[in-house]
Design an enzyme around this catalytic site. Structure first.
Site, PDB file in Angstrom:
ATOM      1  N   GLU A 250     -19.789  -3.699  10.480  1.00 52.11           N
ATOM      2  CA  GLU A 250     -20.637  -2.829  11.299  1.00 52.11           C
ATOM      3  C   GLU A 250     -21.779  -3.595  11.960  1.00 52.11           C
ATOM      4  O   GLU A 250     -22.165  -3.285  13.104  1.00 52.11           O
ATOM      5  CB  GLU A 250     -21.202  -1.696  10.441  1.00 52.11           C
ATOM      6  CG  GLU A 250     -20.173  -0.677   9.996  1.00 52.11           C
ATOM      7  CD  GLU A 250     -19.382  -1.106   8.773  1.00 52.11           C
ATOM      8  OE1 GLU A 250     -18.440  -0.385   8.387  1.00 52.11           O
ATOM      9  OE2 GLU A 250     -19.707  -2.178   8.190  1.00 52.11           O
TER      10      GLU A 250
ATOM     11  N   ARG B  58     -25.405   0.032   7.310  1.00 54.16           N
ATOM     12  CA  ARG B  58     -25.289  -1.409   7.111  1.00 54.16           C
ATOM     13  C   ARG B  58     -25.810  -2.203   8.310  1.00 54.16           C
ATOM     14  O   ARG B  58     -26.009  -3.414   8.217  1.00 54.16           O
ATOM     15  CB  ARG B  58     -23.824  -1.761   6.862  1.00 54.16           C
ATOM     16  CG  ARG B  58     -23.242  -1.077   5.638  1.00 54.16           C
ATOM     17  CD  ARG B  58     -21.725  -1.042   5.660  1.00 54.16           C
ATOM     18  NE  ARG B  58     -21.141  -2.348   5.463  1.00 54.16           N
ATOM     19  CZ  ARG B  58     -20.680  -2.798   4.286  1.00 54.16           C
ATOM     20  NH1 ARG B  58     -20.739  -2.037   3.225  1.00 54.16           N
ATOM     21  NH2 ARG B  58     -20.155  -3.994   4.182  1.00 54.16           N
TER      22      ARG B  58
ATOM     23  N   LYS C  89       0.830  -1.189   0.000  1.00 57.61           N
ATOM     24  CA  LYS C  89       0.000   0.000   0.000  1.00 57.61           C
ATOM     25  C   LYS C  89       0.876   1.255   0.000  1.00 57.61           C
ATOM     26  O   LYS C  89       1.816   1.360   0.780  1.00 57.61           O
ATOM     27  CB  LYS C  89      -0.898  -0.012   1.241  1.00 57.61           C
ATOM     28  CG  LYS C  89      -2.200   0.744   1.105  1.00 57.61           C
ATOM     29  CD  LYS C  89      -3.103   0.452   2.283  1.00 57.61           C
ATOM     30  CE  LYS C  89      -4.453   1.130   2.117  1.00 57.61           C
ATOM     31  NZ  LYS C  89      -5.356   0.849   3.254  1.00 57.61           N
TER      32      LYS C  89
END
Length: 631
Positions: free
Chosen positions: A367, A395, A284
């Site tokens: 979540e 969500r 990354k």
């Protein structure tokens, strides 16, 4: 601005395929330079995109887009994909109003197969696309690109469970930008990886099973023994057979920064004609030192200086104040726990995670689990606080009803990025949480305007209120506050003369815009009073009674009209016999596109300009006090 020799000539994947192997490293370098150049000015997701440059180039060299289909999980790593699919000339407009999106958009390009913005959806969507192709006789490939972080979301596993036995051209690319599923040590794992991605390995495997299947009884027995043995051997080497057990052919791990290795793996996968998972390892932030050093800080970043990597603007925001305040409470209260869904830094919980490690829980991008997990903590006397972005809280709607509200479990939601968030666009605007939470019985919602209000609301949410409680606050910091507004109440505040006939009702940061509107109207001889709600559910009856004493009431709400607080307020006004006129300005039935926060509020007529315009327009019209006049 960099000098680009190859990138400007790329108008479609066909142009990428025409490049020689010697030109590929130069293309990748130019892509990285362009990414840093544009994101430093516009803001955006830099680290994820820097990490998938070679992967994206290899995909476009190996597959036939747009005939083949690709779904990017979250989509925040699709910038290179955009550069290679005819959007180079528009790339400087990334995330700007009327510019190209920071996420895949089907209306933007035929190369974007599915709109994404939230995590863990790619495999489900891609599997649906693959089945639609199968039903229509289309033999093209369908690819889902998903990160290791997104794989922590339960939806990804639901999709893998469903898709593993699919005997058609379906490929999942697991972009692992942290580490392998299991750490590779020594030469043997590297050798095994090389063997597994060679075409002859797949051909031999397929041919052997075909021969064995034709030998009665013994062949079937031997084939079963070989399969079981392979699983044991592989388990010893990789310490993981999860994807094989789900039914996928596993290839990898592959060096995600070697276009040659990637193309080789894709060639093998295409010949499988079934569900394949390719495990790709990337770094990354690759290619830009500040992002490599601190990939988390450059995951999603605002404007920054290219040379130093330092942000161009920094100020204390609500997230930081929330995190500091929660640490202060936790110092004296061992029952306070903090929960995040892979957003420790974004929600201001970094310091809490260091000071109170045993009471800090990062559950990954999950979540739904976070809410129910928090309810479990609460059921045994702990005081859990779940810090979550407004858009991601959506969500967990079922868990909020079933596990929190119905169970009367005391869970506190610290809802960050509430309201308009700006350039991330429709998928990230925090304009639905109020309507969502407002529909849930026995729920308390606070929406403070200033830092002191946030602290008071959080304290009340933890120690005074019961059941499900939400404290919501916007991205960024405090806005305008007059010198004579010294303290924000936890319930409601009144600002201005009560002797006038006109009242503005609002909450959250719109109070600052209402203050500016009040000043401008006063300069034109129009006096208004402001009723600022802090606790927006339940609304204090005294606030309703106060509003009922005015002839004209305007409610400005930075949220969806349907199910919002403005509608609730109007119903309560009518029930108490209000005879004046009532006007609502909120977000109607639609989504707010990408643009800056200021641009969005101006477009929605929710800034001070819109408030002044609305009030002057209505004030010039003679309205009889015959009750509710609507929106």
């Amino acid at each position: 601005m960099g000098e680009y020799k190859i990138l400007p000539a790329i108008h479609s994947p066909k142009d990428v395929k025409r490049l020689s192997e010697e030109e590929i490293p130069q293309l990748c370098a130019e892509i990285r330079e362009k990414l840093v150049e544009v994101v430093s000015v516009n803001g955006g997701h830099l680290s994820p995109n820097l990490g998938v440059v070679e992967l994206t180039v290899a995909l476009h060299r190996s597959f036939r887009f747009p005939k083949d289909s690709i779904v990017w999980d979250v989509g925040h790593q699709s910038y290179t994909h955009k550069l290679l699919t005819g959007r180079y000339d528009k790339f400087d407009t990334l995330r700007l109003k009327d510019g190209i999106s920071g996420f895949p958009k089907t209306e933007e390009s035929i190369y974007d197969d599915f709109n994404t913005g939230h995590s863990s959806t790619s495999i489900s969507a891609a599997f649906g696309i693959a089945n639609a192709k199968l039903l229509s006789g289309d033999n093209s490939h369908t690819i889902a690109v998903i990160g290791d972080g997104s794989f922590t979301g339960g939806l990804a596993f639901e999709a893998v469970n469903n898709a593993g036995r699919f005997n058609k051209n379906f490929i999942v690319i697991l972009n692992d930008n942290k580490m392998s599923i299991s750490k590779n040590v020594g030469a043997f794992p590297r050798y095994l990886t090389t063997v597994r991605i060679q075409p002859w390995y797949i051909r031999v495997k397929r041919g052997t099973e075909k021969v064995l299947s034709k030998i009665p009884l013994v062949g079937r027995l031997v084939r079963g023994v070989l399969r079981r043995s392979k699983s044991r051997i592989k388990n010893m080497v990789y310490k993981n057979t999860l994807f094989d057990d789900f039914g996928f052919t596993y290839l990898g791990p592959i060096d995600g920064h070697s276009v040659e290795e990637l193309e080789n793996a894709f060639s093998v996968a295409k010949k499988e004609n079934k569900a394949v998972l390719i495990h790709v390892v990337t770094k990354k932030g690759k290619g830009y030192q500040p992002a490599e050093k601190s990939p988390g800080e450059f995951h999603g970043i605002g404007k920054f200086d290219i040379d130093s990597g330092e942000p161009l603007s920094s100020h204390k925001g609500f997230s930081a104040v929330f995190g500091k305040t929660l640490c202060e409470f936790a110092e004296d209260d061992s029952k306070i726990c903090a929960i995040t869904a892979a957003m420790t830094g974004g929600t201001g919980l970094t310091e809490f995670s260091k000071q109170y490690r045993n009471r800090f829980f990062d559950v990954g991008i999950a979540e739904e689990h976070a809410v129910t997990f928090g309810c479990g903590l609460a059921s045994k006397g702990m005081r859990p606080v779940f810090a979550v972005y407004s858009t991601f809280l959506q969500r967990a709607y079922d868990q909020l009803i079933h596990d929190a509200a119905l169970g009367n479990n005391h869970l506190v939601l610290a809802v960050d990025r509430a309201g308009i968030v700006g350039s991330d666009g429709e998928t990230h605007q925090g304009v639905f949480d109020v309507s969502m939470l407002n529909s849930i019985p026995q729920t308390t919602i606070y929406s403070p305007t200033y830092f002191d209000g946030l602290k008071s609301a959080l304290k009340s949410a933890i120690y005074v209120d019961d059941g499900l409680v939400s404290v919501r606050y916007p991205r960024g910091g405090e806005l305008y506050r007059p010198d004579d507004f010294t303290h924000e109440s936890v319930d409601f505040d009144i600002y201005g003369s009560e002797d006038c006939d006109m009242l503005i009702v609002t909450y959250g940061r719109l109070f600052s815009y209402a203050l500016r509107a009040k000043e401008r109207l006063a300069n034109e001889g129009i006096e208004v009073c402001i009723l600022k709600l802090c606790r927006i559910k339940p609304i204090n009856r005294k606030a309703i009674d106060f509003a009922a004493g005015f002839g004209k009431v305007w409610f400005f709400e930075e949220g969806i009209l349907n199910g919002g607080i403005a509608r609730t307020f109007s119903d309560m006004l009518n029930l108490c016999g209000f005879e004046g006129s009532y006007h609502i300005r909120a977000i109607r039935d639609g989504f707010v596109k990408q643009m800056s926060v200021d641009e969005a509020l101006h477009m929605l007529r929710l800034d001070s300009d819109g408030m002044v315009e609305n009030i002057k327009k209505r004030n010039s019209v003679h309205e009889k006090k015959t009750g509710y006049t609507g929106i």
